[in-house]
Design a protein around this motif. Sequence first.
Motif, mmCIF file in Angstrom:
data_model
loop_
_atom_site.group_PDB
_atom_site.id
_atom_site.type_symbol
_atom_site.label_atom_id
_atom_site.label_comp_id
_atom_site.label_asym_id
_atom_site.label_seq_id
_atom_site.Cartn_x
_atom_site.Cartn_y
_atom_site.Cartn_z
ATOM 1 N N TYR A 36 0.740 -2.697 -9.327
ATOM 2 C CA TYR A 36 0.121 -2.147 -8.223
ATOM 3 C C TYR A 36 0.868 -1.630 -7.188
ATOM 4 O O TYR A 36 2.049 -2.246 -6.598
ATOM 5 N N LYS A 39 -1.740 2.324 -2.058
ATOM 6 C CA LYS A 39 -2.998 1.810 -1.634
ATOM 7 C C LYS A 39 -4.014 3.218 -1.381
ATOM 8 O O LYS A 39 -3.533 4.180 -0.745
ATOM 9 N N SER A 154 -3.596 -10.402 1.036
ATOM 10 C CA SER A 154 -2.540 -9.357 0.227
ATOM 11 C C SER A 154 -3.196 -8.962 -1.028
ATOM 12 O O SER A 154 -3.759 -9.357 -1.633
ATOM 13 N N GLY A 155 -2.991 -7.463 -1.211
ATOM 14 C CA GLY A 155 -3.676 -6.948 -2.320
ATOM 15 C C GLY A 155 -3.391 -7.735 -3.753
ATOM 16 O O GLY A 155 -4.399 -8.176 -4.281
ATOM 17 N N SER A 156 -2.309 -8.250 -4.200
ATOM 18 C CA SER A 156 -1.938 -8.820 -5.378
ATOM 19 C C SER A 156 -2.547 -10.306 -5.528
ATOM 20 O O SER A 156 -2.422 -10.763 -6.745
ATOM 21 N N SER A 208 4.420 -3.862 1.460
ATOM 22 C CA SER A 208 3.381 -2.892 2.000
ATOM 23 C C SER A 208 3.998 -1.502 2.566
ATOM 24 O O SER A 208 3.477 -0.374 2.291
HETATM 25 C C1 DP6 Z 1 5.580 -4.569 -6.596
HETATM 26 O O1 DP6 Z 1 0.459 -7.433 -2.805
HETATM 27 O O2 DP6 Z 1 2.786 -7.695 -1.847
HETATM 28 O O3 DP6 Z 1 4.562 -6.811 -6.438
HETATM 29 O O4 DP6 Z 1 -1.190 -5.597 -0.423
HETATM 30 O O5 DP6 Z 1 0.557 -4.834 1.151
HETATM 31 O O6 DP6 Z 1 -0.008 -7.371 0.457
HETATM 32 P P1 DP6 Z 1 -0.009 -5.854 -0.124
HETATM 33 O O7 DP6 Z 1 0.964 -5.965 -1.199
HETATM 34 P P2 DP6 Z 1 1.504 -6.873 -2.170
HETATM 35 O O8 DP6 Z 1 2.174 -5.790 -3.375
HETATM 36 C C2 DP6 Z 1 2.684 -6.225 -4.500
HETATM 37 C C3 DP6 Z 1 3.653 -4.999 -5.256
HETATM 38 C C4 DP6 Z 1 4.218 -5.329 -6.485
HETATM 39 C C5 DP6 Z 1 3.422 -5.068 -7.649
HETATM 40 C C6 DP6 Z 1 2.209 -5.976 -8.112
HETATM 41 O O9 DP6 Z 1 2.340 -7.433 -7.856
HETATM 42 O O10 DP6 Z 1 1.503 -5.522 -8.718
#
Ligand code: DP6
Length: 329
Positions: A36, A39, A154-156, A208
Amino acid sequence: MNRRKEIVSRLIPHTTGAVLDSATAFAPVNIALAKYWGKRDIELHLPVTDSLSVALSVGTTTTLYQNTHQDVIELNGSPVAESSPFFQRLTQFLDLVRPSPSFRFRIVTHNDVPTAAGLASSASGFAALTLSLNRFFQWNLSAESLSCLARLGSGSACRSIFPGFVLWQKGDRDDGMDSHGIALPFSWPELKLGILMASSTEKPISSSLAMKRTVETSPLYSIWPSVLEKDLRELLETLETKDFSRFGSSLERNALTMHATMHTASPPICYWLEETVHYLHTVWHAREQGLQIFATMDAGPNVKILFLASDELHVRSLFPQMMEIPLRS
Ligand code: DP6
């Protein structure tokens, strides 16, 4: 009413049940195999692409109580200062779900991730908090709704609601109701994961902020969605066929492409340290010699390696310092 709150009011039924004295839940750390990164909606943590993860056997356990005057948070046995970003982030999330503005919580949270693994994860934290809220208020939400709610923290975190291999489908709706994790019916008991620590100090820039800057400034970001789509397709195919060499190549390429988009942001973002590069070279050299071992990295300098159980002794001799963490499939 703000947008996040309005969405939460649609996710959570109006007729909330009784409040329990306390409620406890566990959620696993997840490691992204197809990342991920970027956004389409910053406020709701809606991603540009789908992503795929695997859950670990370690994670966060959170217990909730009602409190009288103020929110109180304990992390691994110590009180968390109200002024800390961690406290602020958690209480802002709780603001979305308080049954009345004066309702206060006591939150006791424990990470069973070895601190030295550098995996202290907001994903398992927000997922465990969401699952314990669901029990505490007896909402009886579906896994999809819980995943949408955790995403607002948090997205993940939306992937940490589930064990095993999880697909986060990006969804198309503006309100994100179709952007949540889905548990995939794959199991791969021979798959092993080890962590190679480069540093346990805090990262210089949050994921983020790093993804925002990458989306806004990296000339490579435009290719990311198509790279992701191809890598994800291969990963899903190889989860069926158990073609480990293709599986590993796809997940490693995906991580390296994500880091290439950050390296070309302005100003550049590089989480790698000397040790990170050294580990990567060691992995690549071992592969040239025939060992099936692949690397992935997230928004930090530590390297996670994936290999099969049959190669464990060989991998251990190559990396005696490796911390193996069982998968939760
Ligand atoms: C590189 O979920 O920490 O681990 O949504 O802003 O809280 P926010 O971000 P977050 O991002 C994780 C990014 C990553 C890739 C992944 O876990 O897919």
